[in-house]
Design a protein around this motif. Structure first.
Motif, PDB file in Angstrom:
ATOM      1  N   ASP A 222       0.848  -4.461 -14.814  1.00  0.00           N
ATOM      2  CA  ASP A 222       1.800  -3.693 -13.985  1.00  0.00           C
ATOM      3  C   ASP A 222       1.351  -3.678 -12.520  1.00  0.00           C
ATOM      4  O   ASP A 222       2.173  -3.786 -11.606  1.00  0.00           O
ATOM      5  CB  ASP A 222       1.874  -2.230 -14.463  1.00  0.00           C
ATOM      6  CG  ASP A 222       2.541  -2.124 -15.820  1.00  0.00           C
ATOM      7  OD1 ASP A 222       3.107  -3.134 -16.286  1.00  0.00           O
ATOM      8  OD2 ASP A 222       2.470  -1.028 -16.416  1.00  0.00           O
ATOM      9  N   GLU A 226       3.233  -4.935  -9.219  1.00  0.00           N
ATOM     10  CA  GLU A 226       3.532  -3.978  -8.144  1.00  0.00           C
ATOM     11  C   GLU A 226       3.121  -4.550  -6.771  1.00  0.00           C
ATOM     12  O   GLU A 226       3.859  -4.441  -5.801  1.00  0.00           O
ATOM     13  CB  GLU A 226       2.778  -2.667  -8.427  1.00  0.00           C
ATOM     14  CG  GLU A 226       2.961  -1.574  -7.421  1.00  0.00           C
ATOM     15  CD  GLU A 226       4.348  -0.938  -7.460  1.00  0.00           C
ATOM     16  OE1 GLU A 226       5.024  -1.073  -8.492  1.00  0.00           O
ATOM     17  OE2 GLU A 226       4.740  -0.348  -6.432  1.00  0.00           O
ATOM     18  N   LYS A 230       5.732  -5.590  -3.193  1.00  0.00           N
ATOM     19  CA  LYS A 230       5.683  -4.827  -1.945  1.00  0.00           C
ATOM     20  C   LYS A 230       6.359  -5.613  -0.817  1.00  0.00           C
ATOM     21  O   LYS A 230       6.117  -6.831  -0.678  1.00  0.00           O
ATOM     22  CB  LYS A 230       4.225  -4.532  -1.558  1.00  0.00           C
ATOM     23  CG  LYS A 230       3.533  -3.591  -2.540  1.00  0.00           C
ATOM     24  CD  LYS A 230       4.084  -2.204  -2.424  1.00  0.00           C
ATOM     25  CE  LYS A 230       3.441  -1.253  -3.403  1.00  0.00           C
ATOM     26  NZ  LYS A 230       4.209  -0.024  -3.577  1.00  0.00           N
ATOM     27  N   TRP A 495      -3.143   4.617  -8.210  1.00  0.00           N
ATOM     28  CA  TRP A 495      -3.494   3.659  -9.264  1.00  0.00           C
ATOM     29  C   TRP A 495      -4.967   3.767  -9.668  1.00  0.00           C
ATOM     30  O   TRP A 495      -5.310   3.546 -10.828  1.00  0.00           O
ATOM     31  CB  TRP A 495      -3.249   2.219  -8.783  1.00  0.00           C
ATOM     32  CG  TRP A 495      -1.809   1.821  -8.756  1.00  0.00           C
ATOM     33  CD1 TRP A 495      -0.942   1.941  -7.703  1.00  0.00           C
ATOM     34  CD2 TRP A 495      -1.064   1.252  -9.832  1.00  0.00           C
ATOM     35  NE1 TRP A 495       0.289   1.472  -8.062  1.00  0.00           N
ATOM     36  CE2 TRP A 495       0.255   1.033  -9.361  1.00  0.00           C
ATOM     37  CE3 TRP A 495      -1.362   0.893 -11.152  1.00  0.00           C
ATOM     38  CZ2 TRP A 495       1.249   0.477 -10.151  1.00  0.00           C
ATOM     39  CZ3 TRP A 495      -0.365   0.333 -11.932  1.00  0.00           C
ATOM     40  CH2 TRP A 495       0.925   0.136 -11.441  1.00  0.00           C
TER      41      TRP A 495
END
Ligand code: PTT
Ligand code: SF4
Length: 611
Positions: A222, A226, A230, A495
């Motif tokens: 994930d 991600e 961006k 995160w």
């Protein structure tokens, strides 16, 4: 214990002995890894009088609890020792397969001590450690030596090594790998050279112990996705840190002609868009999906990896406006294994000294030919000038005297990195108080400062420096993961506690991590104070006189300079917020609050500590 291996490898080069050592969960939780482990080990094990280039100094390669897994930009480690350039705590953060392989070999850090009788390579293959003769590699540049080692030990092996500058103990020699990654600005390569250690090679094959392996795998997938999503990702891949050249020029902070100005006439010729025209590819660290090393063909027709600091220090700061030539100097610095920031800094200093008639040698601004020859003289310590500059700008200015100390651009002996601070007091404070001397890594406050009011000297700025130091100097340097996903493409800080939970099984949040950051920062400060002892003063945290006394003469902000009195007030405010006394020394209460009773005891024996 999950996440951490719970083991260090201690290698003694004097008697060719290697031993695994266990450490406990308390150490892991209190210091995390990387810089945290390194400063704790060096604090506990070094006598404050240790000569950095003696066998008594220790070189620590330390990774963090997130290193080795498939997580964004996590293939880095910290290399640390007492610095031959500053005498204080020194380290660097380098992207390398050694980080991954060391963790998979079952170690969180390798501590190298002693000195080999002859040049040697330390070869770690899981539990096996060998000391291999390096006679045939000594003297070779880092690219050639690494190629030979890779042929011997395989493409996947982790290799960290030094070039001739490290062998000759140039005070800002670095440890290098992968033809362009280079870490340990305050002379970590020189410490390695002083130990006759040409390279360490590490191969590891074990599984890492995750508390929640499935969650770890899913989180990793994930997170990589991600990063790719961006909005700024595409431009980052195009230019990486090189986009900062134009930004620095626009905002009058581009280091120019030994930091006498913040703008350079030929900035466009060395900027991100000029670089794009020469670009032939990207390189980067292991585990990274936003690789940022820009590969260009240089004027010697070789490949060179360009980042912002390399280009401004070997470009605008020395008056060189030809990017291919800048790239050639950068490539030579990598081959020889020397820090480009300190190198560009001492070169700028020598050019100014020559212009002012303070040295006999002719060192013209912006001359590629002369500079190239001088860079090699420095790496091999050839001639009076080469040898003098090999010890850094502080030492050179002390030798030359005649007021040159005012434009020797360093803090605590470490040369200033690539931002001019005539107009940015917050960034000046960040340089002044950084853990290793004038490096931007602990608190790159400048972009926020330019947006929010550069002229102010206020509490908000002090708070921002503190906030960044906690996150960057304390946590990122100890997790050893790259901070660029967060800083440059906006990958969220939230995160990291999730990664930590999956790896270690421990629930943490940023408030808890910030306390760890403060603990590490305070122990680092204690290390410096213990070394300087009674000579320690708040002057150690003041940036070079040039920025206070010599206003800029060019650009939209011409006439700017720092204000000494206001800087001093801001520094005292910073000390108070840190819980330090007016000399910048942690108080007893602060040390106790962070569980650093040993630092209180040791410092207390030497200096009167405030309550
Ligand atoms: C770093 C310093 C920097 S900071 C640069 S460019 W930069 C210079 N790079 C050099 C080089 O290259 N060759 C050389 N011979 N000397 C060099 N000296 C300079 O060293 C680097 C990246 C960069 S590129 C930066 S900002 C970030 N730094 C990080 C950090 O400090 N911590 C962290 N957790 N993440 C970081 N991510 C980014 O990493 P030092 P690298 Mg570095 C050719 O080494 O000692 O910390 O000094 O190592 O793997 O090359 O990554 O615009
Ligand atoms: Fe290395 Fe750049 Fe990736 Fe960071 S973003 S891990 S410095 S390649």
């Amino acid at each position: 214990m999950y996440g951490w291996n719970g083991r260090f490898l201690r290698v003694n080069l004097s008697n060719s002995n290697a031993q695994a050592e266990q450490y406990d969960l308390t150490m892991a939780k209190r210091f995390l890894g990387g810089r945290g482990f390194a400063v704790k080990i060096l604090w506990d094990e070094l006598d404050p009088r240790t000569d950095p280039l003696s066998p008594d100094n220790k070189l620590v390669f330390a990774a963090g609890p997130l290193t080795g897994w498939s997580l964004p930009s996590s293939g880095k480690l910290v290399v640390a020792a007492k610095s031959p350039l500053t005498g204080g705590y020194g380290d660097g953060n380098v992207g390398t397969h050694v980080a991954v392989q060391m963790r998979k070999a079952g170690y969180d850090a390798i501590i190298v001590e002693g000195k080999a009788e002859k040049p040697v390579i330390v070869l770690v293959q899981d539990k096996l450690v060998d000391f291999v003769d390096a006679g045939n590699l000594w003297g070779l540049d880092s690219f050639t030596a690494e190629k030979r080692l890779r042929e011997l030990y395989g493409r996947a092996s982790g290799i960290l090594l030094i070039g001739p500058a490290g062998e000759n103990m140039v005070s800002y020699a670095t440890i290098v790998c992968q033809e362009g990654r280079s870490g340990g600005r305050p002379g970590m390569g020189a410490v390695m050279g002083s130990k006759n250690l040409k390279a360490i090679v590490v191969v590891g094959t074990r599984e890492l112990p995750a508390a929640y392996p499935k969650e770890m795998q899913e989180l990793g997938q994930d997170a990589y996705r991600e990063v790719l999503m961006k909005p700024s990702y595409a431009f980052w891949k195009q230019q990486g840190t090189m986009m900062t050249v134009e930004w620095s020029q626009e905002n009058s902070v581009l280091p120019t002609l030994n930091y006498s100005e913040g703008v350079f006439d030929k900035a466009d010729a060395i900027g991100g868009f000029a670089m794009e025209k020469l670009k032939v590819g990207n390189r980067g660290c292991p585990m990274c999906n936003m690789t940022c090393g820009n590969i260009v063909k240089d004027s010697d027709r070789k490949q060179s990896e360009l980042d912002y600091e390399n280009v401004v220090m070997l470009g605008s700061n020395i008056g060189l406006g030809d990017l291919k030539q800048v790239a050639a100097l950068n490539r030579i610095a990598d081959e020889l294994g020397m820090d480009t920031i300190s190198l560009g800094n001492v070169l700028g200093f020598a050019m100014e000294a020559s212009e002012k008639g303070l040295i006999d040698q002719h060192v013209p601004w912006g001359s590629f030919k002369n500079t190239k020859a001088l860079v090699k003289d420095i790496a091999y310590r050839r001639g009076l000038l080469g040898n003098m500059l090999a010890d850094g700008v502080k030492s050179a200015s002390e030798k030359i005297g005649k007021g040159s100390e005012a434009w020797a651009m360093h803090v605590k002996g470490l040369e200033v990195s690539g931002y001019d601070c005539h107009t940015t007091p917050g960034m000046a404070l960040a340089y002044g108080t950084s853990s290793i001397g004038a490096h931007h890594k602990d608190a790159w406050v400048i972009s926020w400062e330019v947006k929010t009011g550069r002229e102010h000297y206020n509490a908000e700025k002090v708070d921002k420096v503190l906030e960044l130091q906690r996150i960057r100097a304390g946590v990122f340097e100890s997790l050893t993961v790259c901070r660029f996903p967060w800083v440059e493409v906006g990958f969220e800080l939230e995160w990291y506690p999730k990664f930590l939970r999956a790896a270690t099984g421990i629930e943490v949040n940023w408030d808890m991590l910030n306390v760890v950051g403060d603990r590490i920062f305070n122990l680092t400060r204690a290390f410096w104070v213990r070394h300087y002892n009674k000579d320690w003063t708040s002057q150690m945290d003041v940036p070079p006189a040039r920025w206070f006394d010599e206003p800029t003469k060019k650009g939209t902000l011409k006439g700017s300079r720092l204000d000494r009195e206001q800087y001093s007030e801001m520094l005292q405010m910073y000390y108070r917020k840190r819980g330090w006394d007016d000399r910048g020394i942690p108080t007893k209460t602060t040390l106790r609050k962070l569980g650093l009773e040993d630092a209180e005891k040791q410092l207390g024996k030497r200096i009167k500590l405030a309550e």
